[in-house]
Design a protein around this motif. Structure first.
Motif, mmCIF file in Angstrom:
data_model
loop_
_atom_site.group_PDB
_atom_site.id
_atom_site.type_symbol
_atom_site.label_atom_id
_atom_site.label_comp_id
_atom_site.label_asym_id
_atom_site.label_seq_id
_atom_site.Cartn_x
_atom_site.Cartn_y
_atom_site.Cartn_z
ATOM 1 N N PHE A 175 0.864 -1.178 0.000
ATOM 2 C CA PHE A 175 0.000 0.000 0.000
ATOM 3 C C PHE A 175 0.902 1.230 0.000
ATOM 4 O O PHE A 175 2.081 1.139 0.356
ATOM 5 N N PRO A 176 0.391 2.395 -0.395
ATOM 6 C CA PRO A 176 1.253 3.581 -0.457
ATOM 7 C C PRO A 176 1.379 4.276 0.887
ATOM 8 O O PRO A 176 0.542 4.118 1.777
ATOM 9 N N HIS A 177 2.424 5.055 1.030
ATOM 10 C CA HIS A 177 2.570 5.933 2.194
ATOM 11 C C HIS A 177 1.745 7.194 1.993
ATOM 12 O O HIS A 177 1.636 7.719 0.891
ATOM 13 N N MET A 178 1.153 7.690 3.047
ATOM 14 C CA MET A 178 0.542 9.011 3.076
ATOM 15 C C MET A 178 0.438 9.419 4.536
ATOM 16 O O MET A 178 -0.557 9.149 5.205
ATOM 17 N N GLY A 179 1.486 10.009 5.052
ATOM 18 C CA GLY A 179 1.505 10.358 6.467
ATOM 19 C C GLY A 179 1.399 9.117 7.340
ATOM 20 O O GLY A 179 2.088 8.114 7.120
ATOM 21 N N SER A 180 0.493 9.148 8.316
ATOM 22 C CA SER A 180 0.315 8.042 9.261
ATOM 23 C C SER A 180 -0.632 6.964 8.759
ATOM 24 O O SER A 180 -0.884 5.984 9.464
ATOM 25 N N THR A 185 3.558 7.513 -5.032
ATOM 26 C CA THR A 185 2.830 6.268 -4.775
ATOM 27 C C THR A 185 3.245 5.185 -5.766
ATOM 28 O O THR A 185 3.384 4.019 -5.389
ATOM 29 N N LEU A 186 3.474 5.559 -7.011
ATOM 30 C CA LEU A 186 3.980 4.583 -7.976
ATOM 31 C C LEU A 186 5.338 4.050 -7.530
ATOM 32 O O LEU A 186 5.597 2.837 -7.596
ATOM 33 N N GLY A 187 6.183 4.940 -7.050
ATOM 34 C CA GLY A 187 7.483 4.512 -6.541
ATOM 35 C C GLY A 187 7.360 3.575 -5.349
ATOM 36 O O GLY A 187 8.128 2.607 -5.215
ATOM 37 N N ASN A 188 6.382 3.846 -4.471
ATOM 38 C CA ASN A 188 6.114 2.945 -3.338
ATOM 39 C C ASN A 188 5.783 1.550 -3.830
ATOM 40 O O ASN A 188 6.295 0.550 -3.318
ATOM 41 N N PHE A 189 4.922 1.460 -4.843
ATOM 42 C CA PHE A 189 4.508 0.162 -5.367
ATOM 43 C C PHE A 189 5.676 -0.585 -6.004
ATOM 44 O O PHE A 189 5.844 -1.787 -5.787
ATOM 45 N N ILE A 190 6.484 0.125 -6.769
ATOM 46 C CA ILE A 190 7.632 -0.511 -7.418
ATOM 47 C C ILE A 190 8.579 -1.093 -6.379
ATOM 48 O O ILE A 190 9.012 -2.255 -6.480
ATOM 49 N N VAL A 205 -1.790 -4.985 -4.503
ATOM 50 C CA VAL A 205 -1.767 -3.576 -4.111
ATOM 51 C C VAL A 205 -3.138 -3.185 -3.569
ATOM 52 O O VAL A 205 -4.152 -3.363 -4.248
ATOM 53 N N LEU A 206 -3.164 -2.665 -2.339
ATOM 54 C CA LEU A 206 -4.390 -2.133 -1.747
ATOM 55 C C LEU A 206 -4.334 -0.619 -1.883
ATOM 56 O O LEU A 206 -3.411 0.027 -1.385
ATOM 57 N N PHE A 207 -5.320 -0.065 -2.579
ATOM 58 C CA PHE A 207 -5.258 1.358 -2.898
ATOM 59 C C PHE A 207 -6.644 1.968 -2.788
ATOM 60 O O PHE A 207 -7.658 1.268 -2.841
ATOM 61 N N GLY A 208 -6.695 3.288 -2.619
ATOM 62 C CA GLY A 208 -7.962 3.999 -2.558
ATOM 63 C C GLY A 208 -8.376 4.484 -3.932
ATOM 64 O O GLY A 208 -7.601 4.453 -4.892
#
Length: 369
Positions: free
Chosen positions: A5-10, A54-59, A69-72
């Motif tokens: 999943f991607p990072h976004m703060g906490s 977020t793409l970089g997080n997934f890679i 991948v769990l994404f919103g």
């Protein structure tokens, strides 16, 4: 199955709690400049910074073994609604075959959210999935309250750096622990540590609201830790665009059988006569107005380069400053943003607000946290 999943703060902490409750294996994307560079290299040049990161997080996570991948998801004018499809297409063109589970939580009922998460649950009952979602929601609410307390304490601490030390210990520990109970206990103990910090009882800090696009407002990696930096300048920061506020507006309020209006959204309509300009544009306008009415000293708008809803919001600030007297600083973020120029603008803004207050010493002071 191994989920990422991607990072976004906490938010990553809450998703960890959700997956721990479901007993699902996962990969937390690394906090690394390499992730950003990989995202930039494989994204369209015109894409906004949240898309690239977020793409970089997934890679990075897929290279560490993640296969799901769990994404919103989203809807409306903001390009966020296209992220999932574009990410999936780019990853496939790179030779990655990750499965995407996209939860459009702003446009789905709780039952539909549970149905979306069922592929992760691997046969577990709906009540277990509901429990995991509730644990995740409680976690993000607690984390944002903790961060709000840290912002309140940081600008008032007698010994500079005390709050940063406590929060550094918290973030170091949170990466190692698992499960809702362990996270809740760490949040509780950290809150107690913050409340034990000695305060300078005679200080009267400036009050600044953070408004803008949610990713850049909530992710310290992207916004160069603006909350911490402002706090260490002696500023009481109130982030108006937190994840928990989003959860309340788009999730919790929808559970009631009657409509609960978003105050910032409604206030913003004074200058933009429409129900939606995409993203959080109307909330940005409204939050500036509400902050002015609450006697805040200023507001800082943060958004990624090319974000149209925030560009529209920015165009109203001249009128808002004239009508309400609240100074607004706009910070536009992309991968080329340098720390020196960025912080010089922030420091100059704080200096200006301090001079403004000295010229108006009778200005009403702000409420305690």
């Amino acid at each position: 199955m191994k989920v990422t999943f991607p990072h976004m703060g906490s938010l990553y902490i809450a998703i960890k709690v959700l997956l721990d409750t479901l007993n699902v294996e996962y990969v937390v994307p690394p906090f690394s400049i390499n992730s950003l560079e990989a995202g930039i290299m494989n994204s369209p040049e015109f894409a906004c910074l949240p898309f690239k990161l977020t793409l970089g997080n997934f890679i990075s996570a897929i290279e560490q073994g993640a296969d799901t991948v769990l994404f919103g998801g989203g809807c409306g004018q903001c390009r966020f609604g296209y992220y999932s499809d574009l990410h999936e297409e780019i990853l496939r063109s790179m030779g990655y075959n990750a499965r995407f589970i996209c939860v459009n939580s702003s446009n789905m009922t709780p039952r539909e959210v549970i149905q979306k998460l069922k592929p992760l649950a691997e046969g577990r009952k709906s009540r277990v999935i509901l429990k995991s979602v509730l644990h995740a929601v409680r976690t993000i609410l607690a984390l944002d309250r903790l961060n709000g307390l840290a912002c309140h304490i940081r600008c008032r601490e007698a010994a500079r750096g005390s709050t940063d030390k406590v929060m550094k210990e918290f973030h170091s520990s949170i990466e190692r622990i698992k499960g809702f109970k362990a996270v809740a206990e760490l949040v509780r103990s950290t809150r107690n540590k913050l409340r034990s910090i000695e305060l300078n009882k005679v200080c009267s800090p400036l009050k600044i609201a953070i408004v803008g696009e949610i990713y850049t407002c909530t992710d310290p990696y992207i916004n160069q830790e603006i909350e911490r930096r402002l706090g260490n300048m002696g500023v009481d920061v109130d982030n108006k665009q937190t994840i928990s506020r989003w959860v309340v507006d788009h999730g919790i309020k929808k559970l009631f059988p009657f409509e609960i209006k978003n105050k910032a959204h409604e206030a913003g309509k004074k200058y933009i006569n429409t129900d939606d300009i995409g993203g959080h544009g109307l909330q940005t306008i409204g939050n500036c107005i509400l902050s002015a009415k609450a006697k805040y000293d200023g507001a800082i708008q943060i958004y990624p380069f090319t974000c149209m809803p925030e560009i529209i919001a920015q165009n109203t600030f001249g009128e808002i400053q004239k009508d309400y007297g609240i100074p607004v600083l706009t910070l536009i973020i992309d991968e080329m943003t340098g720390e020196a120029g960025y912080m010089t603008r922030v420091e100059a803004f704080v200096d200006m607000l301090e001079r403004k207050r000295k010229l108006n010493p009778l200005k009403k002071q702000h409420m305690a946290y």
